[in-house]
Design an enzyme around this catalytic site. Structure first.
Site, short mmCIF file in Angstrom:
data_model
loop_
_atom_site.label_atom_id
_atom_site.label_comp_id
_atom_site.label_asym_id
_atom_site.label_seq_id
_atom_site.Cartn_x
_atom_site.Cartn_y
_atom_site.Cartn_z
N THR A 31 0.42 -5.93 -15.32
CA THR A 31 1.25 -6.85 -16.10
C THR A 31 0.97 -8.29 -15.71
OG1 THR A 31 2.99 -5.19 -16.39
CG2 THR A 31 3.64 -7.50 -16.61
N GLY A 55 1.41 -0.93 -15.41
CA GLY A 55 1.65 -1.07 -13.99
C GLY A 55 2.03 -2.50 -13.65
N CYS A 56 2.46 -2.70 -12.42
CA CYS A 56 2.94 -4.02 -12.01
C CYS A 56 1.77 -5.00 -11.88
CB CYS A 56 3.72 -3.92 -10.70
SG CYS A 56 2.92 -2.98 -9.40
N TYR A 57 0.72 -4.62 -11.15
CA TYR A 57 -0.44 -5.51 -11.06
C TYR A 57 -1.03 -5.80 -12.45
CZ TYR A 57 -0.89 -4.85 -5.93
OH TYR A 57 -0.70 -4.84 -4.57
#
Lengths: 343, 343, 343, 343
Positions: free
Chosen positions: D152, D148-150
């Site tokens: 990463t 996920g973005c968070y």
């Protein structure tokens, strides 16, 4: 690899040149100048370029620049006209993103820019770099004047109508909206986020420097002097120009869509959208493209053209590279093939 | 205290009515309705109102509403025309912020709004609530139709020129830019931040519902049907409308500044700015004011008027309260005296 | 009517004072100073004030200012400490929105502000204007130091926990996000829309001037020196501060919600939201309110407090007026009763 | 040319895959699916892609997809786990940008995602696609779960500290700010420009689905379960994640800068900035890069790490392509070499 120099690399058109040239297979940026930032690494100023360049700003120097085959000026008006003549004399091809060589009538230029032009001979030879009009002349240019951002969006939108004498050339209206990057990277209060976001305004309604440039281009296309009301607006976004153009059709005209499509059929960087489309500036964000659509509301005699560009790309750095590609016989689209960024 | 009800309080014009009425010394909001949010506290939905109201949304009910002296409709078109007749019959003064009672020609209304009008008798009696034109009629109104946001900015800008027959009434151009709140609080993809910020676009160029409303008002002022090209634009900001208006002067005319100043000298909510000013929408943010300036660029025969309002205030909730004040014989400015918010 | 003066009225806290005082029933702004804008009408600089004031900027002058009963300083640090002593001596109540009188330890002040303090005696008498802590002292203050914006949001969020010794006072973390107006109206490149919109960054992580101020306030509340890591962030919006505060609970604690509600039950300008709420800065936009909520995620021993203010209102001009109201025995909420602006 | 398919191409990660793959020299997008948009041209939906693709959305179909060598799932959770097993069985390499295969503990997965996992066998074989940790495993992966973005931004920031056991693993704090595109292209009121611009808020403080994913990754790196407080925030911008990470150093530690530089020296897409730098999300806009800096404020025992990515690139589509490049033995940076876009 073509050796390239950039004079005035600290502004937004400068960093945009660097961003785009980093993906160009045929050039190598050798020199980048800035008086105020001498010795500063470009990626300290623009961290997006970290890993892409190993360059520092140097003081502008004709010797160093004349080692380059092409030199871009991304400077305020008044700079290029002083340095360009010697560079051209030494065989460098000069591409000016500023205003020094755009206007052919130098008296008019002086009126609008408030100084004497110091390089009238070179101005006479300079080629106006709107490839959709001037491609052949650009091929042989030594001194290239890139169009302004407003003039690019406005001319591309009006050209098919003007060239075909479909509208009253004396009563053109261009209502044009620009993102704040058009005002440059200067520390002006009016460009602060707190002054320019969550707001919309017109400015310079009494007269803007791009007015004579647009009139010059449209008058050439019309074969006689046009009348133009041009109202620029500051829009709360970073990038983008949206021109809304109004003309009075001389006769009831069908086929405007086909006319526009035909005019730009072979142009790699003008996209006539399907009938009924409304181009959004975000669809051209970061890309060297002008998207256009044309309307005749209520089937009345007013034609409305919508024209959208990224002011820093097709309105500045991208068009400059497109011109460079033409001048050096490269693929016209080299370095400019990427899509815009949505969202 | 005048007892007030609001039908359809969950949208942006509804919450703006609540925000403004919280500072109004002469009214008390008794009822606020929403089918979808029945039982929800208004300050759970709009936390900015915490501490200002102790109210819940209820299902719309004519009995409850007819206990009020004034009822505002902040609803999509088609709602007010169904409920207003009975309320008016019971003596309630109805103020519609929607579109049901703006257009006098109900066939035209049906064409643009895609439904039959169910209340033609009341429509015939309804007063169009632009105080700068209709103040006397508003005083006696039982059914008040508030102008749309685009029509408010556009009419106030054109009126001095039209009323004095200074411009060609057949060739009016209104290039108008609106913030995204004009599209309402509906969950539309086009209104997402990721779709509408960092971008500018025109929309509905082929025809927008505010076109017949603007033409109706300007035609009345002109004494004959006007021709109008109206192009609305979506601008990346929450609030604000900026109209840029173009007309062709019949004769070379000086004194436009004085003409505008005289026309609005006694108007509390129209501000003609000093010559050469460019009104910014942020200067009217949150305030019930229309700021106007007028230009004749290059001393040519095109006149350019700039007109800025907050679409949710002078373009909706503020103007509705201004109308209510007039209808009830209150100080016209009560509740509307605060300044706009800069920055 | 209390006669009021404002020194340094061109910045954002200055114009916000003017906006708010225009709605205050008990004061009259008599003098407003600016060296750089002498003779300019305030509504030429801030058109939102057109129709609200008939005032011009004048050069700061102790004679003129001492005709006022209250003088606000909306100036960079270093200005108030030079002019305030004489004004106080003449009986004027001085309210400093700047940093000169916030820190009691003047050596510490000098370290962070890089100059000698020229008014140590007045500094010793100055009252720190956080009404939720110091209301009694404020009543009698002649020299009032308004808290900074970050310190207001951070202290109000931590106070209930610190005062009740519920968290480890040595390991406080304040991750705070500010709109760009916190940087003032200076023409800094970093505050340009093109530099600060569509981006988020932390800044001054190594040390920010509000750190010693926050530590001073929280240490007083704790009765011993606290340890604090404070990281400010620049957020792409005009107004608003959102503090996200982290503390380690000494013991498993229930009842945090009730504790916060009790602490602020009588405070007109602190709003403890219902459990589970997340305050948005837009809910306080333009309003003198601090909205707070408290969480214990996963029922673990970390407590998270969310605290939102408008940096220009409860973080500056609004709090200054609240303090003035207290100092002059007025209704503490006079001029500050309006709701925030959503959307 | 590697034949590629995309399932769920209408969302922001889908269009970003298309934008990036248009510049990838080694792949050809053959299939793109969307149930709701069947038959629509992708460049009608995303005009930025005009001229780059000649493709229409089709209904998802395993036969057609299994003609591809790689299939990306840019779908909400619950979709990939149904279709991926058959594709993998047929030899297709599957890269899931959604959440189905990120969490190894499927009971935990079910708790957070509210459904049963239907593909436990494939989940067991899936490789977590954070190249900076898992490059060797990625090379042989058939089923790749993109982080996920968070997660990463957070993991890349904490890893050097965790792997070297320098901080208390039980008390990690991640205060993370995301642009609105992280919420996807769904028509949610909370993502409207009028709701999310000019505002900042935390959300899901009580618990967010990325919490278990981050804990899983950091616990593996720590060799034991970590304790983490994770607070996500909605920031008024389209793209970007800025993680501000806090840890307690076990011992006074110098050399953090060198530690970070060494950890990521060979990583093409992690950029440890010079000491004292503050990464801005705009410096990574559109680019597949994570910029990091590390601080020890006041030389105290709290370490602060700043980590910035574009959530749609290094946080989604870019990282997916990076993983694809590794899986297919291509240059890891192919298609990802362009610089971020400033301004």
């Amino acid at each position: 690899m073509i050796k390239v120099g950039i004079v005035g690399g600290t502004g937004y058109t400068g960093v945009e040149l660097l961003r785009l040239l980093a993906n160009h297979s045929g050039v190598s940026v050798e020199v980048i100048t800035s008086r105020s930032e001498e010795g500063v690494r470009i990626d300290d100023m623009y961290p997006n370029l970290r890993g892409h360049y190993d360059l520092q700003f140097t003081v502008p120097d004709v010797e160093a620049l004349s080692e380059c085959e092409a030199v871009f000026f991304a400077t305020p008006h008044g700079v290029a006209m002083k340095m360009a003549p010697e560079l051209v004399e030494r065989g460098v091809k000069v591409i000016d993103l500023g205003a020094d060589f755009r206007i052919k009538d130098l008296e008019l230029w002086s009126q609008w820019y408030g100084m004497e032009h110091t390089s009238p001979e070179l101005a006479a030879k300079a080629v106006y770099g709107l490839p959709e009009v001037n491609r052949e002349a650009i091929k042989g240019a030594q001194m290239l004047a890139c169009p302004g951002c407003y003039p690019t969006a406005t001319q591309l939108g009006f050209l098919p109508l003007i060239e075909n004498k479909l509208i009253d050339h004396r009563r053109l209206i261009a209502d044009v909206k620009s993102g704040v990057s058009g005002a440059g990277r200067g520390a002006n209060i009016g460009s602060l986020l707190c002054e320019s976001s969550e707001s919309m305004k017109a400015y310079a309604v009494a007269g803007h420097r791009h007015l004579p440039e647009i009139k010059q281009g449209l008058s050439e296309a019309a074969g006689r002097p046009v009348g133009l009301t041009f109202v620029p607006h500051l829009t709360p976004m970073i990038r983008g120009i949206h021109a809304t153009l109004y003309g009075k059709l001389k006769d009831p005209t069908d086929g405007l869509q086909e006319l526009f499509e035909a005019r730009y059929a072979d142009e790699p960087f003008v996209d006539v959208m399907p009938a009924g489309s409304h181009p959004e500036t975000r669809s051209v964000k970061g890309a060297n493209i002008c998207r256009i659509s044309v309307f005749r509301p209520q089937n009345d005699d007013t034609v409305v053209v919508l024209s959208a560009i990224d002011n820093l790309v097709k309105g500045a750095a991208g068009q400059a590279i497109q011109n460079m590609n033409i001048m050096f016989g490269l693929d016209e689209a080299e370095g400019l093939k990427h899509a815009g960024m949505m969202p």
